[in-house]
Structure formats: C-alpha cells, structure tokens
Design an enzyme around this catalytic site. Structure first.
Site, PDB file in Angstrom:
ATOM      1  N   SER A 102       1.205  -1.714  -0.140  1.00 40.36           N
ATOM      2  CA  SER A 102       0.033   0.252  -0.029  1.00 40.36           C
ATOM      3  C   SER A 102       0.747   0.936   0.387  1.00 40.36           C
ATOM      4  O   SER A 102       1.738   1.061   0.294  1.00 40.36           O
ATOM      5  CB  SER A 102      -0.789  -0.079   1.379  1.00 40.36           C
ATOM      6  OG  SER A 102      -1.566   1.478   1.611  1.00 40.36           O
ATOM      7  N   TYR A 118      -1.944  -1.357  10.639  1.00 38.47           N
ATOM      8  CA  TYR A 118      -1.671  -1.042   8.722  1.00 38.47           C
ATOM      9  C   TYR A 118      -0.508  -1.121   8.179  1.00 38.47           C
ATOM     10  O   TYR A 118      -0.159  -1.681   7.581  1.00 38.47           O
ATOM     11  CB  TYR A 118      -3.033  -0.277   7.702  1.00 38.47           C
ATOM     12  CG  TYR A 118      -3.528  -1.186   6.960  1.00 38.47           C
ATOM     13  CD1 TYR A 118      -4.017  -2.094   6.668  1.00 38.47           C
ATOM     14  CD2 TYR A 118      -2.715  -0.241   5.939  1.00 38.47           C
ATOM     15  CE1 TYR A 118      -4.763  -2.182   4.811  1.00 38.47           C
ATOM     16  CE2 TYR A 118      -2.942   0.047   4.622  1.00 38.47           C
ATOM     17  CZ  TYR A 118      -3.711  -1.046   4.143  1.00 38.47           C
ATOM     18  OH  TYR A 118      -4.680  -1.259   2.701  1.00 38.47           O
TER      19      TYR A 118
HETATM   20  N1  LIG Z   1      -8.315  -0.493  -0.935  1.00 34.42           N
HETATM   21  C1  LIG Z   1      -7.720  -0.050  -0.800  1.00 34.42           C
HETATM   22  O1  LIG Z   1      -7.916   2.025  -0.634  1.00 34.42           O
HETATM   23  C2  LIG Z   1      -6.199  -0.219  -0.218  1.00 34.42           C
HETATM   24  C3  LIG Z   1      -5.127   0.822  -0.874  1.00 34.42           C
HETATM   25  C4  LIG Z   1      -4.285   0.350  -0.575  1.00 34.42           C
HETATM   26  C5  LIG Z   1      -4.054  -1.326  -0.342  1.00 34.42           C
HETATM   27  N2  LIG Z   1      -4.977  -1.956  -0.668  1.00 34.42           N
HETATM   28  C6  LIG Z   1      -4.247  -3.367  -0.279  1.00 34.42           C
HETATM   29  O2  LIG Z   1      -5.151  -3.933  -1.032  1.00 34.42           O
HETATM   30  C7  LIG Z   1      -6.102  -5.244  -0.951  1.00 34.42           C
HETATM   31  C8  LIG Z   1      -7.193  -6.064  -1.359  1.00 34.42           C
HETATM   32  O3  LIG Z   1      -7.970  -4.818  -1.306  1.00 34.42           O
HETATM   33  P1  LIG Z   1      -9.233  -4.081  -1.671  1.00 34.42           P
HETATM   34  O4  LIG Z   1      -8.917  -3.211  -1.270  1.00 34.42           O
HETATM   35  O5  LIG Z   1      -9.708  -4.649  -2.377  1.00 34.42           O
HETATM   36  O6  LIG Z   1     -10.083  -4.977  -0.080  1.00 34.42           O
HETATM   37  P2  LIG Z   1     -11.725  -5.734   0.370  1.00 34.42           P
HETATM   38  O7  LIG Z   1     -11.477  -5.673   1.762  1.00 34.42           O
HETATM   39  O8  LIG Z   1     -12.351  -5.343  -0.593  1.00 34.42           O
HETATM   40  O9  LIG Z   1     -10.409  -7.629  -0.170  1.00 34.42           O
HETATM   41  C9  LIG Z   1      -9.883  -7.836   0.725  1.00 34.42           C
HETATM   42  C10 LIG Z   1     -10.031  -9.109   0.258  1.00 34.42           C
HETATM   43  O10 LIG Z   1      -9.020 -10.267   1.436  1.00 34.42           O
HETATM   44  C11 LIG Z   1      -9.941 -10.998   1.636  1.00 34.42           C
HETATM   45  N3  LIG Z   1      -9.028 -11.327   2.925  1.00 34.42           N
HETATM   46  C12 LIG Z   1      -8.144 -11.095   4.545  1.00 34.42           C
HETATM   47  N4  LIG Z   1      -8.086 -12.154   5.388  1.00 34.42           N
HETATM   48  C13 LIG Z   1      -7.539 -12.878   4.477  1.00 34.42           C
HETATM   49  C14 LIG Z   1      -7.180 -13.995   5.006  1.00 34.42           C
HETATM   50  N5  LIG Z   1      -6.343 -14.082   6.494  1.00 34.42           N
HETATM   51  N6  LIG Z   1      -7.395 -14.559   4.760  1.00 34.42           N
HETATM   52  C15 LIG Z   1      -8.249 -15.147   3.250  1.00 34.42           C
HETATM   53  N7  LIG Z   1      -9.100 -13.642   2.813  1.00 34.42           N
HETATM   54  C16 LIG Z   1      -9.193 -12.413   3.164  1.00 34.42           C
HETATM   55  C17 LIG Z   1     -10.974 -10.362   2.446  1.00 34.42           C
HETATM   56  O11 LIG Z   1     -12.074 -11.376   2.252  1.00 34.42           O
HETATM   57  C18 LIG Z   1     -11.433  -9.890   0.850  1.00 34.42           C
HETATM   58  O12 LIG Z   1     -12.092 -10.365   0.389  1.00 34.42           O
HETATM   59  C19 LIG Z   1      -5.377  -5.719   0.761  1.00 34.42           C
HETATM   60  O13 LIG Z   1      -4.180  -6.228   1.251  1.00 34.42           O
HETATM   61  C20 LIG Z   1      -4.975  -4.182   0.737  1.00 34.42           C
HETATM   62  O14 LIG Z   1      -4.275  -4.093   2.161  1.00 34.42           O
HETATM   63  C21 LIG Z   1      -6.053  -1.571  -0.520  1.00 34.42           C
END
Ligand SMILES: NC(=O)c1ccc[n+]([C@@H]2O[C@H](COP(=O)([O-])OP(=O)(O)OC[C@H]3O[C@@H](n4cnc5c(N)ncnc54)[C@H](O)[C@@H]3O)[C@@H](O)[C@H]2O)c1
Length: 280
Positions: free
Chosen positions: A155, A168
């Site tokens: 991130s 985080y």
């Molecule tokens: N959305 C943002 O603004 C953003 C920004 C930077 C980084 N991220 C990163 O991007 C990645 C994807 O996030 P997203 O934005 O799609 O959010 P999201 O919540 O839609 O997706 C994350 C997914 O990971 C799954 N998950 C979490 N813990 C788990 C585990 N222990 N085992 C199996 N599955 C698990 C959740 O059930 C979910 O479906 C994450 O690593 C997040 O930290 C997101």
C-alpha cells in the site's frame, strides 16, 4: 494468444475488490487461476466482509474468460490449508507461475487507541499470513525450476507514515521488506518478487459499497473532516493527479504487467499505483 497463456496464477483474497479484478484480468490474459478468500469478518475491520457468493462470482467470471479455476474458502492464517490448496491447484492445473498475495484487512484509529487484539489481528493477517502464503508457494516455484513472478500487495501505507492506520502501516512496511528479502533469496531461481503500492481504491475496505461502488468513502470515522485535524493531516492524503480514487482494475493493470514476461528484469521493486500520492 494472451500474455499469460499456459500459466497458472494464485490470487489470495479473491472474493471481491482488487483480488477479484486480478483473478479476472490474469484469466483474460490466458492464465488458469487458483484462488481463495476467507469470506468472513474480522473483529478489527469495521466494514462488511465478502460472502461465499462473492467468491463463487469470481470463479464464474474467471470461467467466463474461458479459463479453469480451483478455488476454496480458507483463511490465509492457516498454513496447512493454504498449502493443501496450492498442492491441489498445481495437481489439477499442472503448474504455478504467478502468485498475487493480495489479501488484507484494515483497522482505522489513532495508534494509542488501537487495542492489543486489534493490533495482533492486523499484523497476523496482513504480515504473518502473507509470509505463510509465500512459504507455501516458494518451494513449488523452486522445484518447478523455470522461474515465476510473485506480486505482494502492500500500500502507499507501506512507504508512508499515514495517520489513523498504525498496525496497517506497520504490516504494509514489513511487506516491502519481506519482498526485498525474497527478491534476493529467490533471484537465483529466476523468481521475481515485487510489491504493488495502491493508493485509494474503490473497495469496501476503503468505505465504498461493493458492486454499486457508490458513495464517497469516509473511512476515518469523520476524523479527517474536523478542520483542526484536516489542517495538519489532510495534505498527507493528497494526490499529484487530480483524481482521488482508483478502480480495482487500475491496480490489476500493474499486476498483469508484473505477472508477464514484459517485466522479466524487474524484481525487488515497489510499483506505486497511487495517482501520485507518494510523490514528494
Ligand atoms: N482499498 C484501498 O484503498 C487499498 C489501498 C492500498 C492497499 N490496499 C490493499 O489491497 C488489498 C486488497 O484490498 P481491497 O481494497 O480489495 O479490499 P477488500 O476488503 O475488498 O478485499 C480484501 C479481501 O481479502 C480477504 N481476506 C482478508 N483476510 C484474509 C485471510 N486471512 N484469508 C483469506 N482472505 C482474506 C477479504 O475477505 C477480502 O475479500 C489488501 O491487501 C489491501 O490492504 C487497499
């Protein structure tokens, strides 16, 4: 022929959001997919979790691209379960070439207000369980003997001290370090390891409703809307480009590049897909 024809990619956290976008995009490039998601909520994450139906929909979308998928509901913190899926997926699909360690959770709050349980849960999911996924797949790639590409979702919080996100931020910084170490260790096997640093992406984690993707996110419980807080902390969240939010597919574009041979000499790097939020 797609850029990933004949390849197999594992995508974690694939039920929705960026994980689903990565699975569908890699499939559209010709890869067969191994995917999993926990499809359950976390005490430390104050947004709705995906459902099993969401994961089934990802599988349907991959199959719609004409590709095979081996998928399972499982928790990345369960090393044996991850390893069993990887073994089954490789047995069924023949090999493994690309790993997108994408899953993660987020907790919002000032560092001194985070409980010990919340701290432990975020670190255990975002850092330790990502390491467990990499521990499960590295021997497979090494034994296969013809390289591979690992993409770890960190991130912008992996390189900046973003407020309200202490556990985080720490977990995502650690993923940058883990990626660099693995890039060094796996280079001898022609396995590349890179990190993606997404900025603000329209997913439920960032406060957006799922599927409809409507509504302006307000992930910090209104704290950033307080004038005295916004005056000091607001600029940290500003982008160089005039756009505030990105779609999951914008991140999938970078993942597809890193997965493909077009990036064959790129390893140990961080690629920011962040509308310029880390340009300072
Ligand atoms: N959305 C943002 O603004 C953003 C920004 C930077 C980084 N991220 C990163 O991007 C990645 C994807 O996030 P997203 O934005 O799609 O959010 P999201 O919540 O839609 O997706 C994350 C997914 O990971 C799954 N998950 C979490 N813990 C788990 C585990 N222990 N085992 C199996 N599955 C698990 C959740 O059930 C979910 O479906 C994450 O690593 C997040 O930290 C997101």
């Amino acid at each position: 022929m797609g850029r990933l024809s004949g390849k197999v990619a594992l995508v974690t956290g694939a039920a929705r959001g960026q994980g689903r976008a990565h699975a569908v995009r890699l499939a559209s490039e010709g890869a067969d997919i191994i995917a999993f998601d926990i499809c359950e909520g976390f005490a430390s994450a104050n947004y709705d979790p995906p459902t099993l139906a969401d994961l089934e929909e990802t599988a349907r979308l991959v199959e719609q691209e004409g590709r095979a998928i081996v998928w399972r509901k499982l928790d990345a913190r369960d090393y044996q379960a991850v390893k069993a899926l990887v073994d089954d997926g490789v047995r069924e699909l023949g090999r493994l070439d690309v790993v997108v360690a994408n899953h993660g959770i987020c907790h919002y709050g000032y560092a001194w207000e985070v409980t010990e349980e919340e701290w432990d849960e975020v670190i255990s999911v975002n850092l330790t369980s990502v390491w467990k996924v990499l521990k499960a797949i590295a021997p497979v790639l090494i034994k296969q003997g013809d390289g591979g590409s690992i993409i770890v979702t960190s991130s912008v919080a992996g390189v900046r001290g973003q407020p309200f996100l202490a556990p985080y931020v720490c977990s995502k910084h650690a993923l940058v370090g883990l990626t660099k170490t693995l890039a060094n260790e796996l280079g001898q096997h022609r396995v590349r390891v890179n990190t993606i640093l997404p900025g603000a992406v329209m997913t439920p984690m960032a406060g957006f409703e799922w599927n409809g993707q409507k509504g302006e996110a307000n992930p910090f419980g209104g704290e950033l809307e307080k004038p005295e807080v916004a005056a000091t902390l607001g600029p940290i969240f500003m982008n160089a480009l005039p756009d505030k939010w990105m779609a999951p597919e914008d991140v999938a574009n970078a993942v597809a590049f890193l997965a493909s041979d077009e990036s064959r000499f790129i390893t140990g790097t961080e690629i920011a897909v962040d509308a310029g939020s880390t340009v300072r």
